[in-house]
Design an enzyme around this catalytic site. Structure first.
Site, short mmCIF file in Angstrom:
data_model
loop_
_atom_site.label_atom_id
_atom_site.label_comp_id
_atom_site.label_asym_id
_atom_site.label_seq_id
_atom_site.Cartn_x
_atom_site.Cartn_y
_atom_site.Cartn_z
CB SER A 22 7.44 -0.05 -0.10
OG SER A 22 7.56 0.91 0.58
CE LYS A 54 11.03 0.84 1.44
NZ LYS A 54 9.93 1.19 2.38
CE1 TYR A 86 12.29 4.34 -0.15
CE2 TYR A 86 11.12 6.48 0.16
CZ TYR A 86 11.14 5.07 0.40
OH TYR A 86 10.27 4.42 1.05
CE1 TYR A 122 7.78 -1.74 4.63
CE2 TYR A 122 5.51 -2.20 3.86
CZ TYR A 122 6.78 -1.53 3.88
OH TYR A 122 7.09 -1.09 2.65
CB VAL A 139 2.26 2.84 0.29
CG1 VAL A 139 2.70 3.82 -0.71
CG2 VAL A 139 1.33 3.30 1.25
O1 DON Z 1 8.40 6.38 1.87
C1 DON Z 1 7.36 6.12 1.56
O2 DON Z 1 6.46 6.52 2.57
C2 DON Z 1 6.31 5.88 0.10
N1 DON Z 1 6.80 6.37 -0.85
C3 DON Z 1 6.86 4.16 0.23
C4 DON Z 1 6.24 3.44 1.21
C5 DON Z 1 5.71 2.24 0.76
O3 DON Z 1 5.34 1.80 -0.04
C6 DON Z 1 5.48 1.51 2.39
N2 DON Z 1 4.41 0.63 1.98
N3 DON Z 1 3.38 -0.23 2.45
#
Ligand code: DON
Length: 316
Positions: free
Chosen positions: A70, A73, A200, A252, A270
């Site tokens: 993420s 982003k 994405y 978040y 993540v």
């Molecule tokens: O879209 C998703 O679920 C993951 N590939 C990325 C999410 C993410 O890194 C959220 N982070 N804390």
């Protein structure tokens, strides 16, 4: 400590911060939805801090690559804001289609989206990032390559995309697809769900190290100018807006807690990295894979708190 402290002092301080933060990693859990994250070593820990002159202060596993997830982003938003700055139409398109309010919900939640007619709260939650990708698909010849080029330039090194991670992301993208279809039903997605999910998944799979991310973040702490090259990546008011979005939404539903505990614009991923900006002073990234219940690195949060306290980095 103040900005004038010596490099040795700062190296020692980073060691101390790592010592405090490292043991807290085991309070968190590894993300387990794809093998690359599930199989990561939970004891990895890296902290990198780069000042505006390019001096790098590091401790631990700062040269071991991970998927930026993420954190991408931020860079996709920067790319979209670059496009929007050149064309009023793109600017309107972008900010009519995605908001800038904290969501207070998990990053992959669908609930607000239904109530708010397919307009995501902000570009740092999954729904918002998918809209940003949709905008990029309309205004870049090859969004994946443009983003990779931007991040490589900022990191001062060529970065790669791990196709296995991208495939695994696509294979587990049910919830993101649901978000994309819901937005499509409100006419807030103009490309196919497959195209948007593909973009994405690939941005999530960009591989970088803590050191590279710390370097790449510095322009946002320097009025939009990359200190390594002197190049204006974003105009100052736009760079400040990206930082504002990071502060209010980058971690978040824990963004309030991060503002309270750390006091710096941050963006988490993540895979356990958190990129933080100390305006006019440092680009910072900490990486420790186990996550807390909001999806933010547990030890990363502790490390940033300690670092911000000891160096008086809070923007408040
Ligand atoms: O879209 C998703 O679920 C993951 N590939 C990325 C999410 C993410 O890194 C959220 N982070 N804390």
């Amino acid at each position: 400590m103040t900005a004038s402290d010596t490099a040795q002092d700062l190296d020692a301080l980073l060691e101390e911060v790592a010592e405090v933060a490292r043991p807290t990693a085991r309070q968190g859990e590894l993300a387990d939805y794809i093998p690359a994250l599930r199989d990561e070593d939970p004891d990895c820990f890296g902290l990198a801090m780069v000042d505006m002159d390019g001096t790098e202060y590091v401790v631990g596993d700062v040269d071991r690559p991970f998927a930026i997830q993420s954190i991408s982003k931020v860079f996709s938003l920067v790319l979209a804001m670059q496009k929007a700055d050149r064309a009023e139409g793109v600017k309107k398109e972008l900010w009519d289609r995605v908001g800038v309010e904290p969501s207070g919900d998990p990053f992959n939640s669908l609930i607000q989206l239904e109530r708010e007619k397919g307009i995501p709260r902000n570009p740092m939650i999954n729904a918002g990032a998918l809209v940003v990708d949709d905008v990029l698909l309309g205004h870049c010849e090859n969004p994946r390559e443009e983003m990779k080029a931007l991040v490589s330039e900022l990191a001062g090194e060529e970065v790669t995309i791990d196709e296995r991670v991208a495939d695994a992301e696509e294979g587990t993208s049910g919830r993101n697809r649901a978000i994309a279809y819901l937005m499509q039903s409100f006419d807030n997605l103009h490309h196919t769900v497959d195209e948007v999910i593909d973009a994405y998944a690939h941005q999530c799979a960009v591989q970088m190290t803590a050191r590279q991310l710390a370097r790449a973040s510095r322009f946002l702490a320097n009025d939009g100018v990359d200190p390594a090259t002197g190049k204006q990546i974003l105009r100052p008011p736009l760079a400040r807006r990206v930082a504002a979005i990071m502060l209010t939404t980058g971690t978040y539903d824990a963004a309030g807690e991060f503002a309270f505990d750390v006091g710096l614009p941050c963006k988490s991923g993540v895979a356990g990295a958190i990129m933080a900006l100390a305006p006019d002073r440092y680009g910072i990234t900490v990486w420790s894979p186990p996550l807390d219940s909001s999806g933010n690195s547990r030890a990363g949060h502790v490390a940033l708190h300690e670092l911000a306290e000891r160096l008086e980095l809070s923007i408040f």
